[in-house]
Scaffold this motif. Structure first.
Motif, mmCIF file in Angstrom:
data_model
loop_
_atom_site.group_PDB
_atom_site.id
_atom_site.type_symbol
_atom_site.label_atom_id
_atom_site.label_comp_id
_atom_site.label_asym_id
_atom_site.label_seq_id
_atom_site.Cartn_x
_atom_site.Cartn_y
_atom_site.Cartn_z
ATOM 1 N N LYS A 48 -10.642 54.934 30.153
ATOM 2 C CA LYS A 48 -9.839 54.209 31.154
ATOM 3 C C LYS A 48 -8.621 55.028 31.596
ATOM 4 C CE LYS A 48 -9.146 50.752 28.322
ATOM 5 N NZ LYS A 48 -9.792 51.313 27.126
ATOM 6 N N SER A 49 -7.875 55.539 30.622
ATOM 7 C CA SER A 49 -6.676 56.314 30.974
ATOM 8 C C SER A 49 -7.073 57.600 31.679
ATOM 9 C CB SER A 49 -5.860 56.662 29.718
ATOM 10 O OG SER A 49 -5.382 55.495 29.126
ATOM 11 N N THR A 50 -8.181 58.182 31.252
ATOM 12 C CA THR A 50 -8.659 59.403 31.897
ATOM 13 C C THR A 50 -8.936 59.124 33.374
ATOM 14 O OG1 THR A 50 -9.638 60.098 29.812
ATOM 15 C CG2 THR A 50 -10.450 61.191 31.789
ATOM 16 N N LEU A 160 -1.634 51.349 37.045
ATOM 17 C CA LEU A 160 -0.928 50.826 35.872
ATOM 18 C C LEU A 160 -1.817 50.954 34.633
ATOM 19 C CD1 LEU A 160 -0.535 48.187 38.307
ATOM 20 C CD2 LEU A 160 1.559 48.334 36.973
ATOM 21 N N ASP A 161 -1.320 51.655 33.613
ATOM 22 C CA ASP A 161 -2.104 51.849 32.393
ATOM 23 C C ASP A 161 -1.557 50.945 31.293
ATOM 24 O OD1 ASP A 161 -3.800 52.732 30.455
ATOM 25 O OD2 ASP A 161 -3.226 54.840 30.571
ATOM 26 N N GLU A 162 -2.196 49.820 31.097
ATOM 27 C CA GLU A 162 -1.774 48.844 30.087
ATOM 28 C C GLU A 162 -0.257 48.636 30.105
ATOM 29 O OE1 GLU A 162 -3.548 49.059 26.279
ATOM 30 O OE2 GLU A 162 -5.015 50.530 26.933
ATOM 31 N N PRO A 163 0.286 48.263 31.265
ATOM 32 C CA PRO A 163 1.749 48.230 31.381
ATOM 33 C C PRO A 163 2.405 47.161 30.502
ATOM 34 C CG PRO A 163 0.745 47.197 33.294
ATOM 35 C CD PRO A 163 -0.369 47.817 32.505
HETATM 36 MG MG LIG Z 1 -5.780 54.540 27.403
#
Ligand SMILES: [Mg+2]
Ligand SMILES: Nc1ncnc2c1ncn2[C@@H]1O[C@H](COP(=O)(O)OP(=O)(O)OP(=O)(O)O)[C@@H](O)[C@H]1O
Length: 278
Positions: A48-50, A160-163
């Motif tokens: 996901k972050s990638t 937004l990454d798990e904000p």
């Molecule tokens: Mg991640």
């Protein structure tokens, strides 16, 4: 829904871990419409972050293309803001200065930059705290400062990454509503990675469910509910159950069926993919 705005075509991202290749993302295809709110869920390590970093232009894909408004994404741009899981504020800078870092690469005149910073501090309710340092903020306030920094360049996409991952339930609910308000008011395309399935269905127009090793899109689930939504409604509960079922499904990924799909035209395909995932 509007025309596709962010397009992901056959994206693969391979890393080397201990001399061995690791396929973090495998043939990801996705169209996101202008002004859409897309949420992405999936097990830890599924990429996901990638994927978000690729959207931001902070990383480059091994193969495939990402386009934003028709232009290939190869580097960061003021048109795409990003908010990380931790606020990532510099402790030696005031809130105002931290937010202004979102304009570091902007060529706007100084006065206009100051105005943007002021406006965005107001937007996230931090006007009174412009001159304080990060240690003087609560976790929720620090995250708001991170959101203001992501928005200050007036991007048309916010990633937004798990904000809200590190926040308590009440603060989280509050910030979700604030974010939804900003989204509605500013007409920004939002792409949010989250571990929280409730959050994914509460905020998302569509929920992208990813499967791990290699990271693929298992299914895209539309949440066709009017806003503002009610957290406790039975519709939200059944959307959540659908996402959970997909997350826990084993077997074939169904990305191939998502290829070339239009954001506005996913009904039949999604019904089919749900049937496969069950
Ligand atoms: Mg991640
Ligand atoms: N810079 C890197 N170098 C090598 N491997 C990497 C790198 N970045 C990510 N990976 C690998 O890619 C895979 C996906 O990582 P990623 O951070 O995208 O997962 P994620 O879905 O965001 O997980 P989480 O939910 O835990 O944040 C992992 O196996 C990770 O080890």
């Amino acid at each position: 829904m509007n025309r596709p705005h962010l397009t992901v075509e056959h994206i693969t991202r391979q890393f080397q871990i201990d001399g061995e290749p690791l396929v973090a993302l495998d043939d990801i295809n996705l169209d996101i419409a202008e002004g859409e709110f897309v949420t992405i869920v999936g097990a830890s390590g599924c990429g996901k972050s990638t994927l978000l970093r690729l959207f931001a232009g902070l990383d480059v894909a091994t193969s495939g293309t990402i386009r934003h408004a028709g232009e290939a994404v190869n580097e960061p741009s003021l048109d795409r803001g990003i908010v990380f899981q931790e606020p990532r504020l510099f402790p030696w800078l005031t809130v105002e200065k931290n937010v202004s870092l979102g304009l570091l690469n902007s060529r706007l005149p100084k006065a206009q930059k100051s105005e943007l910073v002021r406006d965005h501090l107001e937007l996230v309710g931090l006007s009174r705290f412009a001159n304080v340092y990060p240690y003087q903020l609560s976790g929720g306030m620090a995250q708001r400062a991170g959101i203001a920094r992501g928005l200050v360049s007036r991007p048309n996409v916010l990633l937004l990454d798990e904000p809200f991952g590190a926040l308590d339930a009440i603060t989280k609910a509050h910030l979700q509503d604030e974010l939804e308000e900003i989204w509605a008011k500013e007409n920004i395309t939002m792409v949010m990675v989250t571990h929280d399935v409730e959050e994914a269905v509460y905020l998302g127009d569509r929920v992208v469910v990813m499967s791990p090793r290699p990271g693929r899109i298992r299914e895209i689930i539309p949440v066709r509910l009017a806003r503002p939504r009610r957290r406790t409604s039975s519709e939200i509960a059944s959307a959540r159950d659908r996402v959970l079922k997909s997350l826990h499904a084993t077997g074939e990924n169904t990305q191939s069926q998502a290829k070339g799909s239009k954001p506005s035209d996913d009904g039949g395909r999604t019904e089919r993919t749900v049937a496969l995932a069950r």
